[in-house]
Scaffold this active site. Structure first.
Site, mmCIF file in Angstrom:
data_model
loop_
_atom_site.group_PDB
_atom_site.id
_atom_site.type_symbol
_atom_site.label_atom_id
_atom_site.label_comp_id
_atom_site.label_asym_id
_atom_site.label_seq_id
_atom_site.Cartn_x
_atom_site.Cartn_y
_atom_site.Cartn_z
ATOM 1 N N LYS A 196 26.109 7.938 51.469
ATOM 2 C CA LYS A 196 25.621 9.285 51.190
ATOM 3 C C LYS A 196 25.335 9.963 52.513
ATOM 4 O O LYS A 196 24.489 9.508 53.286
ATOM 5 C CB LYS A 196 24.368 9.237 50.325
ATOM 6 C CG LYS A 196 23.807 10.632 50.062
ATOM 7 C CD LYS A 196 22.696 10.635 49.057
ATOM 8 C CE LYS A 196 22.155 12.037 48.874
ATOM 9 N NZ LYS A 196 21.074 12.086 47.898
ATOM 10 N N LYS A 256 29.488 10.142 48.726
ATOM 11 C CA LYS A 256 28.948 11.466 48.463
ATOM 12 C C LYS A 256 28.687 12.219 49.760
ATOM 13 O O LYS A 256 28.043 11.645 50.637
ATOM 14 C CB LYS A 256 27.645 11.304 47.693
ATOM 15 C CG LYS A 256 26.925 12.584 47.392
ATOM 16 C CD LYS A 256 25.639 12.296 46.727
ATOM 17 C CE LYS A 256 24.915 13.597 46.522
ATOM 18 N NZ LYS A 256 23.568 13.427 46.100
HETATM 19 C C1 PBG Z 1 18.554 13.708 45.802
HETATM 20 C C2 PBG Z 1 19.932 14.048 45.439
HETATM 21 C C3 PBG Z 1 20.697 15.066 46.018
HETATM 22 C C4 PBG Z 1 21.872 15.135 45.305
HETATM 23 C C5 PBG Z 1 21.834 14.140 44.326
HETATM 24 N N1 PBG Z 1 20.632 13.470 44.432
HETATM 25 C C6 PBG Z 1 20.365 16.023 47.103
HETATM 26 C C7 PBG Z 1 19.881 15.541 48.381
HETATM 27 O O1 PBG Z 1 20.054 14.401 48.774
HETATM 28 O O2 PBG Z 1 19.257 16.365 49.048
HETATM 29 C C8 PBG Z 1 22.960 16.134 45.570
HETATM 30 C C9 PBG Z 1 23.897 16.439 44.476
HETATM 31 C C10 PBG Z 1 24.710 17.661 44.653
HETATM 32 O O3 PBG Z 1 24.655 18.384 45.664
HETATM 33 O O4 PBG Z 1 25.471 17.944 43.721
HETATM 34 N N2 PBG Z 1 18.246 12.457 46.203
#
Ligand code: PBG
Length: 333
Positions: A196, A256
């Site tokens: 991520k 991601k």
């Molecule tokens: C939070 C989380 C995020 C997303 C999924 N879980 C945002 C972040 O890490 O700030 C992002 C999903 C998206 O942008 O569609 N832990």
């Protein structure tokens, strides 16, 4: 010309093309992300046309619609009232919180739908971070993992099928696996946000949850998540993360964002035999919606081509806000 091979021979008719097609997208590949809130009305999300904050009552209808279109998994994200947010995000393990109630309701009314949850503190944190921030502005790892284990257990207890740690704390997959097993949830799976990245593509999502990092009471709060989410410049590091998640017991690995990181999906596909999921994140969705609204691109064609690119890169599963639209288009193709 005297050519031995003419690749166009196999592109000549739709029938021939369908015979040699290497990848397909289908509705059962999708995981459909849904936002929920305590309110009584459905609220549209400005930066994500077509996406809403659902109420507990209207959520059932939307999930039923997804099921009827062939979608077999949803993931739930809560918008939590500011009054419930704390530095330690304790609301995340409230048995009667929004997410546990939503899971119980869905499991009662649609028991076959797979329910995935998100494990991280950001929707519940008054600082807007995925972990606990100390007075020096440091996001604490091990203390956060304790909270995440409690959150995962409450979600599993409510009926979640797949737990999705999205926080990027070190060691959280192993700790959550152990906590789940200790509580008798050995059949609840983990889909870890493995690679991520610290990404600007999450902007619209943070609007949907009102969860962006923020500083109140002059506490120094890091403006971004770069001390725990990965650096966009790195790819070898994604393999290290994948190896750790695999050793710690993750059942599915996730990359991601998805679209800007197709190379990472491809690399993990070479390195691991586990199923891989791609998260087609909010910013990727909003860009397509904005261009389509202007009439600059053909939304259906661009969405289906994008989803196919995840499969071609090596993903088995795709988290996408386009899930219902795409499932509908695939049905009528
Ligand atoms: C939070 C989380 C995020 C997303 C999924 N879980 C945002 C972040 O890490 O700030 C992002 C999903 C998206 O942008 O569609 N832990």
């Amino acid at each position: 010309m005297e050519l031995t091979y003419r690749p166009r021979r196999l592109r000549r008719t739709p029938a021939l093309r369908s015979m040699v097609r290497e990848n397909i997208v289908s509705a059962s590949d999708f995981i459909y992300p849904l936002f929920i809130h305590e309110g009584k009305e459905i609220e549209p999300i400005g930066a994500m046309p077509g996406a809403n904050r659902w109420t507990l009552d209207t959520l059932i209808g939307e999930v039923t619609r997804a099921w009827d279109l062939g979608i077999r998994c949803v993931v739930l994200f809560p918008k939590i009232a500011d009054s419930l947010k704390t530095e330690g995000g304790e609301e995340c393990f409230n048995e009667n919180g929004l997410i546990p109630r939503a899971i119980r309701k869905l499991k009662k009314e649609l028991p076959e739908m797979t329910i995935m949850t998100d494990v991280a503190l950001d929707p519940y944190s008054s600082d807007g971070h995925d972990g606990i921030v100390n007075s020096d502005g440091v996001v604490l790892n091990d203390e956060t993992v304790d909270q995440l284990c409690k959150q995962a257990i409450v979600q599993a207890h409510s009926g979640a099928d797949l737990i999705g740690p999205s926080d990027m704390m070190d060691g959280r997959v192993g700790a959550i696996r152990e906590a789940l097993d200790d509580e008798g949830f050995e059949n609840v799976g983990i889909i870890s946000y493995t690679a991520k990245y610290s990404s600007a593509y999450y902007g619209p999502f943070r609007e949907a949850l009102d969860s962006a990092p923020r500083s109140i009471n002059s506490k120094p709060i890091p403006k971004d998540k770069s001390t725990y989410q990965m650096d966009s410049a790195n790819s070898r590091e994604a393999i290290t993360e994948a190896q750790l998640d695999e050793q710690e017991g993750s059942d599915i690995l996730m990359v991601k964002p998805g679209l800007a990181y197709l190379d990472i999906i491809y690399r993990l596909r070479q390195e691991s035999e586990l199923p891989i999921a791609a998260y087609n994140v909010s910013g990727e969705y909003s860009m397509v919606k904005a261009a389509a609204a202007q009439g600059w691109i053909d939304e259906k064609a661009v969405v289906l081509e994008t989803l196919l690119s995840f499969k071609r890169a090596g993903a088995d599963l795709i988290l996408t806000y386009h899930a219902c639209d795409a499932a509908k288009w695939l049905k009528h193709e």
